[in-house]
Design an enzyme around this catalytic site. Structure first.
Site, PDB file in Angstrom:
ATOM      1  N   GLY A   1       0.981  -3.310   5.084  1.00 42.54           N
ATOM      2  CA  GLY A   1       1.411  -4.644   5.498  1.00 42.54           C
ATOM      3  C   GLY A   1       0.283  -5.644   5.374  1.00 42.54           C
TER       4      GLY A   1
ATOM      5  N   GLY B   1      -8.615  -6.012   1.646  1.00 44.03           N
ATOM      6  CA  GLY B   1      -7.732  -5.814   2.785  1.00 44.03           C
ATOM      7  C   GLY B   1      -8.132  -4.625   3.625  1.00 44.03           C
ATOM      8  N   ASP B   2      -7.177  -4.112   4.377  1.00 37.30           N
ATOM      9  CA  ASP B   2      -7.438  -2.997   5.284  1.00 37.30           C
ATOM     10  C   ASP B   2      -7.437  -1.643   4.587  1.00 37.30           C
ATOM     11  OD1 ASP B   2      -4.465  -3.437   5.063  1.00 37.30           O
ATOM     12  OD2 ASP B   2      -4.462  -1.551   6.163  1.00 37.30           O
TER      13      ASP B   2
ATOM     14  N   THR C   1       0.804  -1.214   0.000  1.00 37.73           N
ATOM     15  CA  THR C   1       0.000   0.000   0.000  1.00 37.73           C
ATOM     16  C   THR C   1       0.843   1.273   0.000  1.00 37.73           C
ATOM     17  OG1 THR C   1      -1.547  -1.215   1.386  1.00 37.73           O
ATOM     18  CG2 THR C   1      -1.808   1.172   1.303  1.00 37.73           C
TER      19      THR C   1
END
Length: 321
Positions: free
Chosen positions: A235, A213-214, A183
């Site tokens: 991550g 994902g986040d 990211t």
């Protein structure tokens, strides 16, 4: 907008989030007298932070700067984890996730977006042109067309070649701290003392079809409060999602912790929750209203960019392991 503000107000009161104390307000205001426009971004992406930093120096808003800054990496096909040229999922589809937040706390996000290089710009349109926060998949693609974004092919020749090579073994093992890894998250503080943030990614290489994902999730990949500060993550998205790490960091700063202390606490909670923490990376960067910066990660090797006063530098993050 009335509904959004009502939800925000009642949600915060329901979980007992403290407001900024008079002491904290005095602390920030006194320090802001010496602050100046600032940009920080995950990993070693100097062109992105330079773009945003120069915009801030020229008087641009924090929101415009973070959008334009991360767009640099979305358009760079050498970066195989962001935008066009990103690694595909296991089915061969390049899908993008992104979010953006403005100083007033408004947010927009897209998940599982195809056919659009600049996912962050589509996310901004979601924030500004719809009553929603997140659009997904075909709905996000349709909305992008309606907003004038042209359909694009995101799978480049190099990414397709790497994907076909991966198909020979189909081994799924995230690589820690690979070059041009993961990211790009960015926070900007403008001349008015306002903070905005953005986060954009093509996600884990060869992820399961439909995985998110986040990065586009407010509170996990990105969170900010313009009275306190902001944080972004990078991550292993699954670990960051379960920790709601960016929100945690902002709340710790609200309670008086420095950005550095708050980032370390967020990482330590992930480590405590995951006995296999040596097998993946999770990292955070943060800034407060005074322009103070912090960073912490699990594994040695993560770094972040900082642009301030015409200087665009890369700094190694402090780490646990």
């Amino acid at each position: 907008m009335k509904r959004r503000h009502f939800i925000k107000k009642t949600s915060l009161s329901g979980i007992g989030v403290a407001t900024v104390s008079p002491f904290m307000n005095h602390l920030y205001l006194s320090k802001m007298a010496n602050s100046q426009p600032l940009c920080i971004a995950t990993w070693n992406f100097p062109n992105a932070s330079l773009k945003a930093g120069e915009m801030l120096d020229a008087g641009a808003s924090a929101l415009d700067a973070v959008e334009q800054g991360v767009m640099v990496e979305e358009a760079d096909i050498r970066n195989t984890t962001v935008g066009r040229g990103g690694a595909p999922d296991r089915e061969g589809n390049v899908t993008l996730d992104a979010c953006i937040m403005d100083p007033s706390g408004n947010a927009g996000a897209v998940v599982y977006l195809k056919n659009n290089t600049h996912a962050v710009s589509v996310a901004r349109k979601v924030m500004e042109e719809t009553p929603h926060v997140i659009l997904a998949g075909e709905g996000a693609d349709q909305f992008a067309r309606q907003q004038g974004f042209e359909k694009e092919e995101l799978l480049t020749e190099d990414s397709e070649k790497a994907y076909k090579e991966w198909l020979k073994t189909k081994k799924y093992q995230p690589i820690i701290n690979i070059e041009n890894h993961d990211t790009i998250g960015m926070l900007c503080l403008d001349k008015n003392g306002d903070i905005a943030g953005a986060c954009t990614s093509s996600g884990l290489s060869y992820k399961m079809n439909g995985r998110v994902g986040d990065s586009p999730i407010i509170g996990s990949g990105l969170f900010l409060d313009n009275e306190v500060g902001g944080a972004v993550a990078t991550g292993m998205g699954e670990a960051i999602l379960k920790s709601v790490g960016s929100f945690l960091i902002v709340e710790l700063m609200r309670q008086g912790q420095s950005p550095q202390q708050a980032c370390k606490e967020a990482v330590m909670r992930i480590i405590k929750q995951h006995p296999n923490y040596k097998e993946f990376q999770a990292a955070f960067i943060a800034m407060n209203k005074a322009g103070e910066v912090g960073s912490y990660c699990i594994q040695k090797g993560f770094s972040y960019m900082r642009y301030k006063g015409g200087k665009n530098d890369n700094f190694p993050s402090k780490f646990y392991f």
